[in-house]
Design a protein around this motif. Structure first.
Motif, PDB file in Angstrom:
ATOM      1  N   UNK A  48       0.871  -1.177   0.000  1.00 45.30           N
ATOM      2  CA  UNK A  48       0.000   0.000   0.000  1.00 45.30           C
ATOM      3  C   UNK A  48       0.905   1.222   0.000  1.00 45.30           C
ATOM      4  N   UNK A  49       0.813   2.068  -1.032  1.00 45.23           N
ATOM      5  CA  UNK A  49       1.756   3.190  -1.029  1.00 45.23           C
ATOM      6  C   UNK A  49       1.093   4.461  -0.504  1.00 45.23           C
ATOM      7  N   UNK A  50       1.916   5.244   0.213  1.00 47.02           N
ATOM      8  CA  UNK A  50       1.412   6.490   0.784  1.00 47.02           C
ATOM      9  C   UNK A  50       1.311   7.571  -0.290  1.00 47.02           C
ATOM     10  N   UNK A  51       2.233   7.510  -1.256  1.00 47.16           N
ATOM     11  CA  UNK A  51       2.211   8.463  -2.373  1.00 47.16           C
ATOM     12  C   UNK A  51       2.495   7.677  -3.640  1.00 47.16           C
ATOM     13  N   UNK A  52       1.708   7.977  -4.695  1.00 52.68           N
ATOM     14  CA  UNK A  52       1.911   7.267  -5.956  1.00 52.68           C
ATOM     15  C   UNK A  52       2.073   8.280  -7.085  1.00 52.68           C
ATOM     16  N   UNK A  53       3.237   8.237  -7.747  1.00 53.91           N
ATOM     17  CA  UNK A  53       3.504   9.212  -8.819  1.00 53.91           C
ATOM     18  C   UNK A  53       2.485   9.097  -9.954  1.00 53.91           C
ATOM     19  N   UNK A  54       1.829   7.949 -10.034  1.00 50.55           N
ATOM     20  CA  UNK A  54       0.844   7.765 -11.117  1.00 50.55           C
ATOM     21  C   UNK A  54      -0.347   8.721 -10.977  1.00 50.55           C
ATOM     22  N   UNK A  55      -0.500   9.299  -9.781  1.00 51.78           N
ATOM     23  CA  UNK A  55      -1.545  10.331  -9.638  1.00 51.78           C
ATOM     24  C   UNK A  55      -1.129  11.593 -10.382  1.00 51.78           C
ATOM     25  N   UNK A  56       0.178  11.762 -10.571  1.00 52.86           N
ATOM     26  CA  UNK A  56       0.685  12.954 -11.269  1.00 52.86           C
ATOM     27  C   UNK A  56       0.881  12.682 -12.751  1.00 52.86           C
ATOM     28  N   UNK A  57       1.534  11.553 -13.034  1.00 54.02           N
ATOM     29  CA  UNK A  57       1.839  11.223 -14.436  1.00 54.02           C
ATOM     30  C   UNK A  57       1.978   9.708 -14.595  1.00 54.02           C
ATOM     31  N   UNK A  58       1.489   9.221 -15.749  1.00 57.05           N
ATOM     32  CA  UNK A  58       1.585   7.781 -16.013  1.00 57.05           C
ATOM     33  C   UNK A  58       2.400   7.555 -17.269  1.00 57.05           C
ATOM     34  N   UNK A  59       3.230   6.513 -17.260  1.00 52.75           N
ATOM     35  CA  UNK A  59       4.040   6.210 -18.443  1.00 52.75           C
ATOM     36  C   UNK A  59       3.143   5.920 -19.646  1.00 52.75           C
ATOM     37  N   UNK A  60       2.057   5.183 -19.413  1.00 53.14           N
ATOM     38  CA  UNK A  60       1.204   4.809 -20.558  1.00 53.14           C
ATOM     39  C   UNK A  60       0.613   6.058 -21.231  1.00 53.14           C
ATOM     40  N   UNK A  61       0.365   7.118 -20.454  1.00 55.15           N
ATOM     41  CA  UNK A  61      -0.183   8.350 -21.052  1.00 55.15           C
ATOM     42  C   UNK A  61       0.853   9.045 -21.931  1.00 55.15           C
ATOM     43  N   UNK A  62       2.112   9.116 -21.439  1.00 51.82           N
ATOM     44  CA  UNK A  62       3.111   9.841 -22.249  1.00 51.82           C
ATOM     45  C   UNK A  62       3.553   9.015 -23.457  1.00 51.82           C
ATOM     46  N   UNK A  63       3.228   7.715 -23.429  1.00 51.82           N
ATOM     47  CA  UNK A  63       3.519   6.904 -24.620  1.00 51.82           C
ATOM     48  C   UNK A  63       2.461   7.141 -25.705  1.00 51.82           C
ATOM     49  N   UNK A  64       1.335   7.739 -25.301  1.00 52.80           N
ATOM     50  CA  UNK A  64       0.308   8.115 -26.296  1.00 52.80           C
ATOM     51  C   UNK A  64       0.538   9.557 -26.731  1.00 52.80           C
ATOM     52  N   UNK A  69       8.671   6.410 -26.541  1.00 53.09           N
ATOM     53  CA  UNK A  69       8.915   4.994 -26.246  1.00 53.09           C
ATOM     54  C   UNK A  69       9.075   4.823 -24.735  1.00 53.09           C
ATOM     55  N   UNK A  70       9.214   3.577 -24.265  1.00 49.79           N
ATOM     56  CA  UNK A  70       9.287   3.372 -22.813  1.00 49.79           C
ATOM     57  C   UNK A  70      10.463   4.076 -22.131  1.00 49.79           C
ATOM     58  N   UNK A  71      11.640   4.067 -22.774  1.00 47.60           N
ATOM     59  CA  UNK A  71      12.797   4.705 -22.136  1.00 47.60           C
ATOM     60  C   UNK A  71      12.671   6.226 -22.121  1.00 47.60           C
ATOM     61  N   UNK A  72      12.353   6.781 -23.313  1.00 45.97           N
ATOM     62  CA  UNK A  72      12.156   8.238 -23.409  1.00 45.97           C
ATOM     63  C   UNK A  72      11.008   8.668 -22.506  1.00 45.97           C
ATOM     64  N   UNK A  73       9.982   7.828 -22.438  1.00 44.66           N
ATOM     65  CA  UNK A  73       8.813   8.133 -21.614  1.00 44.66           C
ATOM     66  C   UNK A  73       9.178   8.268 -20.142  1.00 44.66           C
ATOM     67  N   UNK A  74      10.053   7.373 -19.681  1.00 45.34           N
ATOM     68  CA  UNK A  74      10.444   7.435 -18.262  1.00 45.34           C
ATOM     69  C   UNK A  74      11.287   8.680 -17.966  1.00 45.34           C
ATOM     70  N   UNK A  75      12.156   9.016 -18.923  1.00 40.27           N
ATOM     71  CA  UNK A  75      12.952  10.246 -18.749  1.00 40.27           C
ATOM     72  C   UNK A  75      12.003  11.443 -18.672  1.00 40.27           C
ATOM     73  N   UNK A  76      11.010  11.460 -19.573  1.00 39.75           N
ATOM     74  CA  UNK A  76      10.019  12.543 -19.604  1.00 39.75           C
ATOM     75  C   UNK A  76       9.297  12.627 -18.244  1.00 39.75           C
ATOM     76  N   UNK A  77       8.883  11.449 -17.723  1.00 34.21           N
ATOM     77  CA  UNK A  77       8.149  11.422 -16.447  1.00 34.21           C
ATOM     78  C   UNK A  77       8.997  11.990 -15.310  1.00 34.21           C
TER      79      UNK A  77
END
Ligand SMILES: Nc1nc2c(ncn2[C@@H]2O[C@H](COP(=O)(O)OP(=O)(O)OP(=O)(O)O)[C@@H](O)[C@H]2O)c(=O)[nH]1
Length: 232
Positions: A48-64, A69-77
């Motif tokens: 159970x996480x106290x803070x989840x970055x996915x509330x701010x940004x998700x990799x799957x969204x920046x891939x759309x 791509x997955x690597x560039x997407x993570x750098x972007x995030x």
């Protein structure tokens, strides 16, 4: 003063499993733990996480959009998180009063020895929230079974330590699997020596037969050693 761990390591090295296990262990010894998931692609969290970055940004969204791509997407995030560090700071503020913090990071190693975003936002948090952090870098112990991989793991750890400028601890993960890798067996040593001095090329057919004998002897010896351990 607030204490915590920055858990990093190559993809699949066991960061999320470590955070889960470490939080359980620390809870058992009486520490109040908060896990902060900073991996925007961590879909199935076992804790159970106290803070989840996915509330701010998700990799799957920046891939759309912006279609990375997955690597560039993570750098972007991570760059996005750096720009919006106020969001994370606000989330952490109520926790830092009495929690020990575990940061679960993504597995792209370049984020920790080349790119600056993670280092920059951690430095800001350290200053603004008075954090005392240590980097815990997980390395799959499988890498110890091959000299080339082992040396690259050491170099990766060294570069990461120099880049992050934080106290740094390397942890060999998945140690329960070490017995299944070919380590230090005399059979493996003989094969390596045979390759190095050319013995292996002196009679190819003979060496194939010999190597099958080595496999049998090694299996018998290992069984014998295991039996002895059990008797002890
Ligand atoms: N046998 C064994 N398997 C482990 C151990 N730690 C993790 N694993 C397994 O390794 C796989 C990857 O573990 P994760 O904890 O998801 O690794 P991660 O570093 O968070 O992975 P990414 O977020 O994709 O980079 C999972 O199938 C885990 O069950 C361990 O100590 N022993």
């Amino acid at each position: 003063m607030v204490f915590g761990q920055v858990v990093i390591g190559p993809p699949g090295s066991g960061k999320t499993t470590y955070c889960n296990g470490m939080s359980q262990f620390l809870s058992l010894i009486g520490r109040k733990v908060a896990i902060v998931n900073l991996d925007p692609a961590n879909d199935a969290l076992p804790y159970e996480c106290a803070v989840n970055v996915e509330e701010l940004i998700k990799l799957e969204d920046v891939m759309v959009d912006p279609a990375l791509g997955p690597n560039g997407g993570l750098v972007y995030c991570m760059e996005y998180l750096e720009k919006n560090i106020d969001w994370l700071e606000a989330k952490l503020k109520p926790l830092v009063k009495d929690h020990y913090i575990l940061f679960d990071f993504p597995g792209q190693v370049e984020l920790f020895f080349i790119h600056d975003s993670s280092k920059n936002f951690l430095t800001k948090l350290i200053k603004s929230l008075n954090l005392r952090l240590v980097v815990v870098q997980l390395i799959d112990c499988h890498l110890c079974s091959d000299p080339g991989n082992y040396i690259s793991a050491l170099l990766l750890s060294l570069s990461t330590m120099l880049h992050m400028e934080l106290p740094h601890i390397n942890v060999l993960s998945k140690i329960d699997l070490i017995g299944s890798y070919k380590l230090e067996s005399v059979g493996e040593l003989i094969k390596l020596i045979d390759k190095s001095n050319g013995y292996v090329f002196s009679g190819i057919d003979a060496s194939v037969v010999e190597y099958s004998k080595i496999a049998v002897v090694a299996a018998v010896q290992e069984k014998y050693m295991k039996d002895e351990e059990t008797e002890d």
